[in-house]
Design an enzyme around this catalytic site. Structure first.
Site, PDB file in Angstrom:
ATOM      1  N   ASN A 178      -6.549  -2.278   2.101  1.00 16.88           N
ATOM      2  CA  ASN A 178      -6.955  -3.808   2.461  1.00 16.88           C
ATOM      3  C   ASN A 178      -7.483  -4.212   2.465  1.00 16.88           C
ATOM      4  O   ASN A 178      -9.109  -3.625   3.059  1.00 16.88           O
ATOM      5  CB  ASN A 178      -6.172  -4.575   3.909  1.00 16.88           C
ATOM      6  CG  ASN A 178      -4.143  -4.499   3.278  1.00 16.88           C
ATOM      7  OD1 ASN A 178      -3.862  -4.649   2.604  1.00 16.88           O
ATOM      8  ND2 ASN A 178      -3.240  -4.097   5.093  1.00 16.88           N
ATOM      9  N   ARG A 188       1.132  -1.101   0.086  1.00 21.55           N
ATOM     10  CA  ARG A 188       0.324   0.307  -0.027  1.00 21.55           C
ATOM     11  C   ARG A 188       1.071   1.787   0.192  1.00 21.55           C
ATOM     12  O   ARG A 188       0.795   2.301  -0.481  1.00 21.55           O
ATOM     13  CB  ARG A 188      -0.873  -0.154   1.237  1.00 21.55           C
ATOM     14  CG  ARG A 188      -1.594  -1.097   0.878  1.00 21.55           C
ATOM     15  CD  ARG A 188      -2.902  -1.422   3.046  1.00 21.55           C
ATOM     16  NE  ARG A 188      -1.957  -1.449   3.644  1.00 21.55           N
ATOM     17  CZ  ARG A 188      -1.902  -0.926   4.780  1.00 21.55           C
ATOM     18  NH1 ARG A 188      -3.106  -0.497   5.219  1.00 21.55           N
ATOM     19  NH2 ARG A 188      -0.974  -1.497   5.571  1.00 21.55           N
TER      20      ARG A 188
END
Length: 85
Positions: free
Chosen positions: A20, A2
């Site tokens: 997520n 990320r």
């Protein structure tokens, strides 16, 4: 993954978010110039060195949501925004 994606998105002036999901997948939404968005999508196919990327699915995302900058959304945000995630 990320944080690396956020870095590439910011470098390409792409807004949106990444998060997520409870099933272990990562979801990202990109908004920007098509060639810049494509740069970020291409990065996602490999990700950072420590990432294992099995598949990348790309589909249109229709939303009226405005994105100022590219952000990382966290678990708490997912549960409040989308109980199905």
């Amino acid at each position: 993954f990320r944080y690396g994606c956020r870095k590439v998105a910011v470098e390409n002036d792409v807004s949106g978010f990444i998060r997520n999901l409870k099933n272990g997948q990562v979801e990202a939404v990109f908004r920007g110039a098509p060639e810049k968005v494509e740069n970020v999508i291409q990065w996602c196919h490999d990700g950072p060195d420590e990432a294992v990327v099995d598949d990348v699915y790309v589909e249109p995302y229709e939303s009226d949501e405005l994105f100022g900058v590219f952000t990382i959304r966290h678990w708490e945000k997912i549960e409040k925004d989308d109980p199905q995630a």
